[in-house]
Design an enzyme around this catalytic site. Sequence first.
Site, short mmCIF file in Angstrom:
data_model
loop_
_atom_site.label_atom_id
_atom_site.label_comp_id
_atom_site.label_asym_id
_atom_site.label_seq_id
_atom_site.Cartn_x
_atom_site.Cartn_y
_atom_site.Cartn_z
N SER A 1 27.38 -13.44 -24.23
CA SER A 1 26.07 -13.79 -23.66
C SER A 1 24.93 -12.93 -24.22
O SER A 1 23.80 -13.06 -23.79
CB SER A 1 26.12 -13.63 -22.14
N THR B 1 31.16 -10.66 -14.19
CA THR B 1 30.07 -10.14 -15.03
C THR B 1 30.33 -8.67 -15.37
O THR B 1 30.08 -8.23 -16.49
CB THR B 1 28.71 -10.31 -14.30
N TRP C 1 22.50 -12.08 -27.24
CA TRP C 1 21.53 -12.28 -26.18
C TRP C 1 21.09 -13.73 -26.19
O TRP C 1 20.89 -14.31 -27.26
CB TRP C 1 20.30 -11.38 -26.37
N GLU D 1 -1.52 4.06 5.56
CA GLU D 1 -2.76 4.46 6.25
C GLU D 1 -2.93 5.98 6.21
O GLU D 1 -4.05 6.49 6.01
CB GLU D 1 -2.72 4.02 7.73
N GLU E 1 22.15 -11.01 -10.53
CA GLU E 1 22.08 -11.22 -12.00
C GLU E 1 23.39 -11.79 -12.55
O GLU E 1 23.79 -11.47 -13.66
CB GLU E 1 21.71 -9.91 -12.70
N ARG F 1 15.01 -0.09 -18.07
CA ARG F 1 14.93 0.78 -19.25
C ARG F 1 13.58 0.70 -19.96
O ARG F 1 13.46 1.07 -21.12
CB ARG F 1 16.08 0.45 -20.22
N LEU G 1 22.65 -2.25 -15.77
CA LEU G 1 21.74 -2.79 -14.74
C LEU G 1 20.63 -1.82 -14.34
O LEU G 1 20.30 -1.69 -13.17
CB LEU G 1 22.53 -3.23 -13.49
N CYS H 1 1.43 1.16 12.55
CA CYS H 1 2.50 1.45 13.51
C CYS H 1 2.00 2.37 14.62
O CYS H 1 1.03 3.11 14.45
CB CYS H 1 3.71 2.05 12.81
C1 AOF Z 1 2.65 1.41 8.79
N1 AOF Z 1 2.36 1.73 7.51
O1 AOF Z 1 2.92 2.01 5.35
C2 AOF Z 1 4.54 1.16 6.80
C3 AOF Z 1 4.83 0.76 8.15
O2 AOF Z 1 10.68 5.02 9.99
P1 AOF Z 1 9.21 5.02 9.80
O3 AOF Z 1 8.47 6.03 10.62
O4 AOF Z 1 8.80 5.06 8.34
O5 AOF Z 1 8.72 3.60 10.36
C4 AOF Z 1 9.19 2.42 9.79
C5 AOF Z 1 8.50 1.24 10.43
O6 AOF Z 1 7.08 1.39 10.29
C6 AOF Z 1 8.83 -0.10 9.75
O7 AOF Z 1 9.93 -0.73 10.34
C7 AOF Z 1 7.55 -0.88 10.00
O8 AOF Z 1 7.54 -1.37 11.31
C8 AOF Z 1 6.48 0.18 9.87
N2 AOF Z 1 6.05 0.31 8.48
N3 AOF Z 1 3.85 0.89 9.08
O9 AOF Z 1 1.83 1.61 9.69
C9 AOF Z 1 3.24 1.65 6.50
N4 AOF Z 1 5.47 1.07 5.83
ZN ZN Z 2 2.56 3.81 10.19
#
Ligand code: AOF
Ligand code: ZN
Length: 362
Positions: A165, A193, A167, A49, A288, A204, A201, A72
């Site tokens: 393995s 493995t 390929w 956001e 894998e 590439r 891993l 958030c």
């Molecule tokens: C959002 N927008 O793009 C994401 C959210 O440690 P912080 O501050 O990055 O917060 C992590 C928490 O924020 C994560 O556990 C989830 O609840 C939320 N992620 N929220 O508004 C985002 N990635």
């Molecule tokens: Zn946020």
Amino acid sequence: MSDHHFMSIALKLAERGLGNVAPNPSVGCVIVKDNVVISEGWTGTAHAEVVALKNAKGSAQGATMYVTLEPCCHYGVTGPCTLEIIKSGIKRVVVAIIDPDERVSGKGMQELKEAGIEITYGVMQEEAEKLNVGFFFTKKLHRPFITCKIASTLDGKIATFTNESKWITSEDTRNWVHELRAKYDAIMIGSNTLIHDNPLLTCRLPGFEDRSPMRLIIDSQTKLKKEHNIAKTADKIKTWVITNNEVREKIKNVNYLITNANKNGKICLKDMVSKLVSDIGITRVLVEGGGMLITELLKHQLIDRLIICRSGKILGNDAVPCISNLGIQSISQCYKLKKVKIIDFVDDIVEIWDFYTTTSYL
Ligand code: AOF
Ligand code: ZN
């Protein structure tokens, strides 16, 4: 244009962050004014956001925001998105799904409502949950989402009886797997493995070189030596050895995760998957190989998705099977999976199957 239309654009953007932002979810956001997308954002070091608002350059007044996860409202690594949204003058916010993080969990939408912003909730909710299935698993089941990828012959073999393995599948399918790796937080292999294949891993594919996920080696007897390709590149790509034993000689740049032992003195897989979340912050794992590790995970109901890259080759009964003995007597005892998708390559097919843990969860 419908809410569904703009939310599907936000979901596409969210996909870009998968494999790059753990332990965070990968969120997508678009800001729309007069039916036109004026800016976009997806999670990176900043939240989706905040990125979209920054890209709107102060013109979000009266606009609608489409976001794939509830914004958030807490101070974490970054500040609350809700504050930025309120400040921007956004009039309406369309949310796909609630954030299960207990610091948010409905409080983000409540705060926006109290600030007079109109909220529409639940648009493409199922798709949003599927996209961030790893994040939802860590919050609700306290383990990552686990996919096993198997390169198999027509008769379900992964190597000759001499363990060769390379390929089984063709180059275009192997390139597809490299792209798949970029969408996971970590790749896991067993020590067999490591010994037989001495793999790197990494991703590439051109353009994906810096998208290699971290590497996890299930290695209770510390078979990883400094001469292995993985150890030699541990300065560039994060590498963890997972063991239940004390490690006497540590390799430079390699991290060690110590798990509890099970009653047979081996790694307790349930403890391991919970520590992958609590100690490393992993949300999505791509296993894998080899057959032994996959069989053990299967027996512990710790596989959520199976991706079989199947080539038109036959190796016969003396070759190494993709899954070893399970002691199943009756068909009623078998593991059942649901077909998700089949992708047609020139020489191979890729089959994607989900275990009912995934389908019943979603
Ligand atoms: C959002 N927008 O793009 C994401 C959210 O440690 P912080 O501050 O990055 O917060 C992590 C928490 O924020 C994560 O556990 C989830 O609840 C939320 N992620 N929220 O508004 C985002 N990635
Ligand atoms: Zn946020």
